[in-house]
Scaffold this motif. Structure first.
Motif, short mmCIF file in Angstrom:
data_model
loop_
_atom_site.label_atom_id
_atom_site.label_comp_id
_atom_site.label_asym_id
_atom_site.label_seq_id
_atom_site.Cartn_x
_atom_site.Cartn_y
_atom_site.Cartn_z
N GLY A 191 3.41 -2.90 10.96
CA GLY A 191 4.07 -2.03 10.01
C GLY A 191 5.30 -2.71 9.44
O GLY A 191 5.71 -3.78 9.89
N ASN A 192 5.91 -2.08 8.45
CA ASN A 192 7.02 -2.68 7.72
C ASN A 192 7.99 -1.58 7.31
O ASN A 192 7.65 -0.70 6.53
CB ASN A 192 6.48 -3.42 6.49
CG ASN A 192 7.54 -4.20 5.75
OD1 ASN A 192 8.71 -3.84 5.75
ND2 ASN A 192 7.14 -5.26 5.09
N ASP A 193 9.21 -1.65 7.82
CA ASP A 193 10.21 -0.64 7.50
C ASP A 193 10.66 -0.66 6.05
O ASP A 193 11.29 0.30 5.59
CB ASP A 193 11.45 -0.82 8.41
CG ASP A 193 11.23 -0.29 9.82
OD1 ASP A 193 10.22 0.42 10.04
OD2 ASP A 193 12.06 -0.59 10.70
N CYS A 194 10.38 -1.74 5.33
CA CYS A 194 10.75 -1.81 3.91
C CYS A 194 9.72 -1.13 3.00
O CYS A 194 10.01 -0.86 1.83
CB CYS A 194 10.91 -3.26 3.47
SG CYS A 194 12.24 -4.16 4.29
N GLN A 195 8.54 -0.87 3.53
CA GLN A 195 7.42 -0.48 2.67
C GLN A 195 7.66 0.82 1.92
O GLN A 195 7.41 0.89 0.70
CB GLN A 195 6.15 -0.37 3.52
CG GLN A 195 4.90 -0.02 2.70
CD GLN A 195 3.64 -0.16 3.53
OE1 GLN A 195 3.34 -1.25 4.03
NE2 GLN A 195 2.91 0.92 3.69
N ALA A 196 8.15 1.86 2.58
CA ALA A 196 8.32 3.15 1.91
C ALA A 196 9.28 3.04 0.73
O ALA A 196 9.01 3.56 -0.37
CB ALA A 196 8.81 4.20 2.91
N LEU A 197 10.41 2.37 0.93
CA LEU A 197 11.38 2.22 -0.14
C LEU A 197 10.83 1.36 -1.27
O LEU A 197 10.96 1.72 -2.46
CB LEU A 197 12.68 1.60 0.40
CG LEU A 197 13.72 1.23 -0.65
CD1 LEU A 197 14.19 2.46 -1.42
CD2 LEU A 197 14.90 0.50 -0.01
N VAL A 198 10.22 0.22 -0.94
CA VAL A 198 9.70 -0.68 -1.97
C VAL A 198 8.62 0.02 -2.80
O VAL A 198 8.59 -0.11 -4.03
CB VAL A 198 9.17 -1.97 -1.33
CG1 VAL A 198 8.41 -2.81 -2.35
CG2 VAL A 198 10.31 -2.78 -0.74
N GLU A 199 7.75 0.78 -2.16
CA GLU A 199 6.71 1.48 -2.91
C GLU A 199 7.30 2.57 -3.79
O GLU A 199 6.74 2.88 -4.85
CB GLU A 199 5.67 2.06 -1.96
CG GLU A 199 4.80 0.99 -1.30
CD GLU A 199 3.63 1.57 -0.54
OE1 GLU A 199 3.54 2.82 -0.41
OE2 GLU A 199 2.77 0.78 -0.08
N ARG A 200 8.41 3.14 -3.38
CA ARG A 200 9.10 4.13 -4.21
C ARG A 200 9.70 3.47 -5.45
O ARG A 200 9.68 4.04 -6.55
CB ARG A 200 10.20 4.81 -3.38
CG ARG A 200 10.97 5.90 -4.09
CD ARG A 200 11.94 6.55 -3.12
NE ARG A 200 12.73 7.59 -3.77
CZ ARG A 200 13.62 8.34 -3.14
NH1 ARG A 200 13.83 8.17 -1.85
NH2 ARG A 200 14.31 9.26 -3.80
#
Length: 288
Positions: free
Chosen positions: A209-218
């Motif tokens: 998983g990647n903690d940056c993913q939610a923000l980057v996809e937003r």
């Protein structure tokens, strides 16, 4: 002398908190790939460093290849120069380590070409001055990393092939890590289930998983769209701060079949995960 500068994927990326100096404490698993840029080195009799950046629109003083060469020249006291040609295959701002890997290959390649004789530890310390991801490429092993990415423990990962999608946008790492909405409170995990240095597949699947993913996809809807398309076929996630997303497959053929179905608005490539850097393998051949 022609040397590869391999890509990397972050199979795990957890952000534990922000330090007083502005950097972030993290845990990540760097997976090296057998695909990347290539750098061509030619020694010069003068002490001039020249770089053909393959059309990249980057000022010379900001080019990590040039900066790495200057740094090694200064720290080693070498009187030679070099002409370096970059054959660029990795996207800028893709989260797959293109610039960092180019810098590392420059340090390794010129250390060999100039006969500087610096050990890997010294080269990795120089690399850290250029960027947090440079040392893993200098040391040349798939690795578990902590701190800001400089505390490295080599590991072996199960043999897999990866389909990497390039959504066609560039992500600013500084902007992502500076965004107040970024997750910064993940709980640290313990590297476990090592059997002869090999990571346990079930542990890897559990913690991927990647903690940056939610923000980057937003911030970048096209990255989310690319990841959701790939998710139809296998578990897909962001690497680094993006923009590339990836999924693992059991064979190059299986990954290639999905790549052939990729919508035209995106590009991609298939690469094998490797535990030893192709750069180190090429340098070992040159040394014999």
């Amino acid at each position: 002398m022609l040397l590869p500068a391999p890509a990397k994927l972050n199979l795990i990326l957890r952000i534990l908190g922000r330090r007083d100096d502005g950097y972030h404490e993290l845990q990540t698993l760097f997976q090296l790939l057998d695909f990347g840029d290539q750098l061509e080195f030619e020694s010069r009799d003068d002490n001039v460093i020249s770089v053909d950046a393959g059309g990249l629109d980057i000022p010379l003083q900001d080019n990590l290849i040039y900066r790495a060469a200057q740094l090694l020249q200064r720290e080693s006291g070498c009187a030679s120069g070099a002409h370096i040609v970059l054959h660029k295959r990795l996207p800028q701002g893709g989260g797959i380590g293109g610039g960092s890997s180019d810098a590392a290959t420059t340090l390794l390649g010129l250390n060999h070409l100039w006969r500087c004789g610096l050990p890997l530890g010294a080269l990795a310390a120089l690399g850290r001055q250029l960027g947090a991801d440079v040392p893993v490429f200098v040391r040349g092993r798939t690795a578990w990393a902590e701190g800001i990415g400089e505390k490295l423990q080599p590991v072996n990962t199960p043999q897999r092939h990866y389909l990497v999608l390039v959504p066609g946008c560039s992500v600013s790492t500084a902007a992502v890590f500076g965004d107040p909405r970024l997750t910064r409170d993940s709980t640290a995990i313990t590297l476990a289930h090592l059997r002869g240095g090999l990571l346990d597949s079930e542990w890897l699947e559990q913690h991927s998983g990647n903690d940056c993913q939610a923000l980057v996809e937003r911030l970048y809807p096209d990255i989310r769209a690319a990841r959701e398309w790939l998710q139809q076929f296998a578990r897909a996630q962001l690497t680094g701060t993006g923009a590339c997303v990836f999924a693992a497959f059991d064979s190059a053929q299986a990954a290639g079949e999905i790549l052939a179905r990729l919508p035209q608005r995106w590009s991609g490539f298939v690469a094998a995960g490797v535990n030893e850097s192709p750069t180190h393998r090429e340098l070992a051949k040159l040394a014999t």
